[in-house]
Structures are given as structure tokens and as C-alpha cells.
Scaffold this active site. Structure first.
Site, PDB file in Angstrom:
ATOM      1  N   GLY A 184      35.813  32.023  53.746  1.00 54.69           N
ATOM      2  CA  GLY A 184      34.976  31.612  52.619  1.00 54.69           C
ATOM      3  C   GLY A 184      35.757  30.651  51.746  1.00 54.69           C
ATOM      4  O   GLY A 184      36.374  29.711  52.259  1.00 54.69           O
ATOM      5  N   ASP A 222      45.865  41.198  60.749  1.00 52.20           N
ATOM      6  CA  ASP A 222      45.742  39.738  60.633  1.00 52.20           C
ATOM      7  C   ASP A 222      46.900  39.170  59.811  1.00 52.20           C
ATOM      8  O   ASP A 222      46.706  38.361  58.910  1.00 52.20           O
ATOM      9  CB  ASP A 222      44.392  39.362  60.000  1.00 52.20           C
ATOM     10  CG  ASP A 222      44.007  37.916  60.267  1.00 52.20           C
ATOM     11  OD1 ASP A 222      44.649  37.270  61.139  1.00 52.20           O
ATOM     12  OD2 ASP A 222      43.071  37.414  59.602  1.00 52.20           O
TER      13      ASP A 222
END
Ligand code: C9U
Length: 518
Positions: free
Chosen positions: A226, A342
Site C-alpha cells: 500500500g 517476511d
């Protein structure tokens, strides 16, 4: 001449006599009362030839009354004259009204002179006989409706008052937690400190309030996640991550992880608030955290060269963050072990004090050893391909084993350490060796946006790892770092170092400047 002319003394005497007579007359009237013409209602004891004496300060009256004559079946006027009795003092009597028997009666009064009422002719008010029952009905109607109306009005006033008080007190109740929690001069750290007892972040109402009051200043980054904005709350800088509407799962997961009890740590990005705003069809999901002006480790390493001290500080603090994440804390208010899934330089932020903090928990997995339960959340996403461990790429990883997830994190951390150490200038003897330029891991063997297959080929099939520059071997610190890095990205997950082990190894190199790194 002198005898003829009225002397001023004699004139004054004459006027004095007149005034005296007038006074006597007034006094006599005051004392004797007023004589009134009387007819029809003459008191026997006080009747002097059709006159009566009104009480002092009273009135003569002339009354006309309409009476119904049953014999002639007609209305006739009946006139009476006389003096108002002692109980009839005052002018209240001297007007038109209905008698006790519902007959109209009109009385005129006077007191200017004796018998002044003789020629007083009050006007009659005509009423039909039907007036009587109507009057009766009206009177009883009024008698019933007036108290009823009064009671109803009282009830309405009391209801309105009660409602108002109720609203007031509920408003007070509603504002209580806000008023108590967000004081007018509270800073974000004040609020976080106040709520540190809960161990899982600010109360939701406070989070929503803060989120609503944030102004977005400028965008500082865009990506698959985003957009990240620099925002302001009461003048304090905050980072605002705005998630893609299609990635609700990441927002939910990250928000959940940040609210984990005891997650707060100096090397974990400081969580402030999460909010979801629905504006029609568009839903905006926000995550508000501390703002770090140096940006991500990836941004920082682009044009910053490091010395041993700053290199160790970045590396050690990152290992502290990962170690805290991976560690389960036991107790009633314990913390689950968390695997990040991640880890990469873009998900690590650099603080002003030269330490790092870990961000982006959209893929994180929780584990509580007591019930041997893995909590993956509801996110189907996978980590960044470039940083994927060989067992993830060849899909041999046992996803239901939490230890395996931690080991996969350590592989990724090994690559991050490699990115950091490349940027560290070194010395060999009396030679000063320049830092290597910034590069992403596997920059020289995969395309900029490598596919899963690209990475699998390089990492699993060919067993390639990023190059260790030769100059690292000529320096004790960099040599140790290269050893740590290679032990982190080992092909065998079980052979990899744990975050705690890296932390302990790097701590030996840590040059204290008075700022504690544990
Ligand atoms: C890159 C991804 N990212 C950065 C931040 C976050 N993600 C984030 C994660 N979770 C919640 C909120 C935010 C983040 N960034 C900052 N500061 C920052 C400052 C400058 C830059 C970037 C980030 N620059 C980028 C390159 N160009 C110059 C400015 N602080 C906290 C979180």
C-alpha cells in the site's frame, strides 16, 4: 379709601372659612357615610325615606338583573338601588357577572355625591335561558380540563427534565474514558506509558480517536503493501500505513500481532493505533506507528557507509528485535513466540540512535508451546521471493513446525546482515578499505523482480549464496560477521544460528558508548 378696600387679612379670612366648611363637609361625609337612593334592596334599619347610608369609603349602586317570569313566559328587567354592604366593599362588585343562579346581573357604582345612583342606568347583558345549562357545562368542563391540563403539563415538563438529566449523565459516562485517557497535553508516549499496564497497546477507543485526529503530511513510500505516509498528531510525527483495500487480511493480521501482549520492544516498530474507515464503497485501513525519519534499512544503506560501531549497532539491534519476536514469554500475561516470515531490509527501520526496529507483521505466525498451537491468521500471502529460504522455495518446509518458521526467518536475516556488512568500510593493517556499494541479495544472479522459479533455481538447485567480498577476510570483525552470515543462510535449517546466538556473538563486538544494547 382705606376702610372700603378689602384688606389682605380679611380676604384670607374669607378663604379660610370656605376651606373650613369644605373640610367639615368632607369630614361629615367621612363620619356619616354616603347617602344612596334605595329601591328593592333597602335595609329596614337603615332606611330613611328611600335612602340608605353606605359605609365609609363605600359606594352606592344601581343594578339591573334579567329574570325569567314563568307566568308571562318572558324575560323582564328588575332594577334595584341601594348601598353596598360592609362585605361588598371595593369595586369588584361593580361590574357585570352571572349570579349564583346563572342570571346576568349588571351593577354600576358611584360615590361622587349623595343619591348619585338614582340616575345610574347600567346596561343589561342579555342571556338566553340556554345560557344556564351551557354555563354549567362550561364550568364543569373547565373544572375537569384545567386540573387535567395542569397535570399533563407537569408530566411533560418532568419527562423533558428527566430525559435531559439522563442524556447529560450518559454523555458524561461516554466522555469519561476519553477525558481521562487523552488529556489535553498528553503526548503519545504519555498515553502509551499510561496504558503499558495492559501490555497490548492503547484502548481501542483511544486508538480510534487518535486515528481520526491524524493529518497526513506527505507520502514517503509506496509498495505492494500500500502506501506509507508521514502524519501528524498534535504536532508529533507518526507513520501511517494505508493498506490496499484488497489486502484486508494483512491489516487484520498486523493489527492483531501489534496488540499481542508484551510485544512492545525497542527493536520492534512502536505501534500506536489501527483504524478502519468506511467511506461508502471505499474502506480505508490504517496502521499508525512511530515515525523514523531515516526510513527503512534499505533506504538508509543506499547512501550511508558504516564503521564497525554503526554496523554492529544495526546488526545487533536487529537480532535483538528478531530474538524478542521469536521468544515465548511464559506466565498468565505471557507472550507467544512469533515468526515474522517476511524479514528483509525494507521491513526494518532505522532509528535516530542507530538501532533498528522490525516492522510489517502482515504474515506473522503466533505459537504457544503449552497447547502446541500455530496461529497463521487468515492471510494466504507468502513472503518476498528474494528472501525466501531454500526449504520454502523447494516446499520441503514443515509449515506446522514452528521451529522451521523461525529458521526460515534466520535465513532471511542472514541476507540482511550481508546487505549491512557490505556497507561497512574496513581496515587491514594500515590500509583503509572502502565499503562495497549497496546491493540487494542475489542482485547479480536474478532479475529485479525475480519469480519463484528464478529464486528456486539459484538458491536450491545451484546452491548459490551472495558473494562474501575478499576484504572481509582481512579483518577480524568482518570475518566474524561473514561466519555469522554463512551460518544463518545454511542450506540445512537446523544448522542455522538462532537469533539469540547471533545476539550473543555480536554483543562481544559491541563497543559501548553508554547507550545500552541488550
Ligand atoms: C517501506 C515500508 N515502510 C516504511 C515504514 C513502514 N513501512 C510502516 C510499517 N508499518 C507501519 C507504518 C509504517 C515506516 N517508515 C518510516 N519512516 C520513513 C521515513 C522516510 C522514508 C521512508 C520511511 N523515505 C523513503 C525514501 N525516500 C525518502 C523518505 N517510519 C516508520 C515506518
Amino acid at each position: 379709601m382705606a376702610a372700603m378696600a378689602p384688606s389682605p387679612g380679611r380676604g384670607a379670612h374669607k378663604h379660610g372659612v370656605i376651606a373650613l366648611i369644605l373640610c367639615l363637609l368632607v369630614l361629615q361625609r367621612e363620619a356619616w357615610g354616603l347617602l344612596c337612593y334605595c329601591e328593592g334592596l333597602c335595609p329596614d334599619h337603615n332606611n330613611f325615606n328611600g335612602t340608605c347610608e353606605a359605609k365609609p369609603n363605600s359606594f352606592c349602586f344601581s343594578a339591573v338583573e334579567t329574570v325569567y317570569d314563568v307566568e308571562t313566559d318572558q324575560w323582564k328587567e328588575e332594577r334595584t338601588y341601594g348601598c353596598l354592604g360592609p362585605d361588598e366593599l371595593g369595586l369588584m362588585q361593580c361590574r357585570a357577572y352571572l349570579t349564583k343562579h346563572q342570571r346576568p346581573k349588571n351593577i354600576s357604582c358611584c360615590n361622587e355625591s349623595d343619591r348619585c345612583n338614582e340616575h345610574l342606568l347600567p346596561q343589561i347583558i342579555h342571556h338566553k335561558p340556554s345560557v344556564a345549562p351551557q354555563g354549567n357545562f362550561l364550568e364543569s368542563l373547565l373544572l375537569v380540563t384545567l386540573p387535567l391540563g395542569f397535570v399533563a403539563l407537569l408530566a411533560v415538563i418532568m419527562t423533558v427534565w428527566f430525559r435531559y438529566r439522563q442524556r447529560e449523565s450518559s454523555m458524561l459516562e461516554y466522555n469519561k474514558p476519553l477525558g481521562l485517557v487523552i488529556g489535553p497535553n498528553d503526548t503519545l508516549s504519555d498515553l502509551i506509558e499510561q496504558s503499558s499496564g495492559s501490555g497490548s497497546g492503547l484502548p481501542l477507543l483511544v486508538q480510534r480517536t487518535i486515528a481520526k485526529q491524524i493529518q497526513l503530511v506527505q507520502s514517503v513510500g509506496k509498495g505492494r503493501y500500500g502506501e506509507v505516509w508521514l502524519g501528524r498528531w498534535r504536532g508529533e510525527k507518526v507513520a501511517v500505513k494505508i493498506f490496499f483495500t484488497t489486502d484486508e487480511a494483512s491489516w487484520v493480521r498486523e493489527t492483531e500481532i501489534y496488540q499481542t501482549v508484551l510485544l512492545r520492544h525497542e527493536n520492534i516498530l512502536g505501534f500506536i493505533a489501527a483504524d478502519i474507515k468506511g467511506t461508502g464503497s471505499l474502506t480505508q485501513m490504517l496502521l499508525i506507528t512511530d515515525y523514523h525519519q531515516l526510513g527503512s534499512l534499505y533506504d538508509y544503506l543506499q547512501n550511508t557507509t558504516l564503521n564497525y560501531f554503526s554496523m554492529i549497532r544495526l546488526s545487533l539491534s536487529t537480532s535483538c528485535g528478531i530474538s524478542h519476536l521469536h521468544t515465548e514469554i511464559f506466565g498468565t500475561k505471557g507472550k507467544p513466540a512469533i515468526a515474522h516470515r517476511d524479514i528483509k531490509s525494507k521491513n526494518i527501520l532505522v532509528k535516530r540512535n542507530g538501532e533498528c526496529c522490525i516492522a510489517d507483521f502482515g504474515l506473522a505466525v503466533k505459537y504457544v508451546s503449552e497447547n502446541n498451537e500455530l496461529d497463521f491468521g487468515n492471510n494466504r500471502k507468502v513472503g518476498t521471493r528474494r528472501y525466501m529460504a531454500p526449504e520454502v522455495l523447494n516446499e520441503t518446509i514443515n509449515m506446522s513446525c514452528f521451529e522451521s518458521l523461525k529458521m526460515a526467518d534466520m535465513y532471511s536475516f542472514g541476507l540482511v546482515l550481508w546487505e549491512i556488512v557490505r556497507r561497512c568500510a574496513s581496515e587491514s593493517g594500515d590500509r583503509y578499505l572502502l565499503a562495497d556499494e549497496y546491493q540487494l541479495p542475489y542482485f547479480d544472479c536474478v532479475p529485479p523482480d525475480p519469480s519463484f522459479e528464478d529464486m528456486h533455481e539459484v538458491v536450491c538447485v545451484r546452491g548459490v549464496r551472495p558473494d562474501i567480498p575478499l576484504r572481509w577476510h582481512y579483518n577480524e570483525v568482518l570475518k566474524t560477521m561473514s561466519k555469522v552470515i554463512q551460518e544463518c543462510w545454511h542450506a540445512n535449517p537446523a544448522a542455522r544460528l538462532t537469533a539469540l546466538r547471533v545476539k550473543k556473538t555480536l554483543y562481544k563486538f559491541h563497543v559501548s558508548d553508554g547507550t545500552k544494547i541488550v
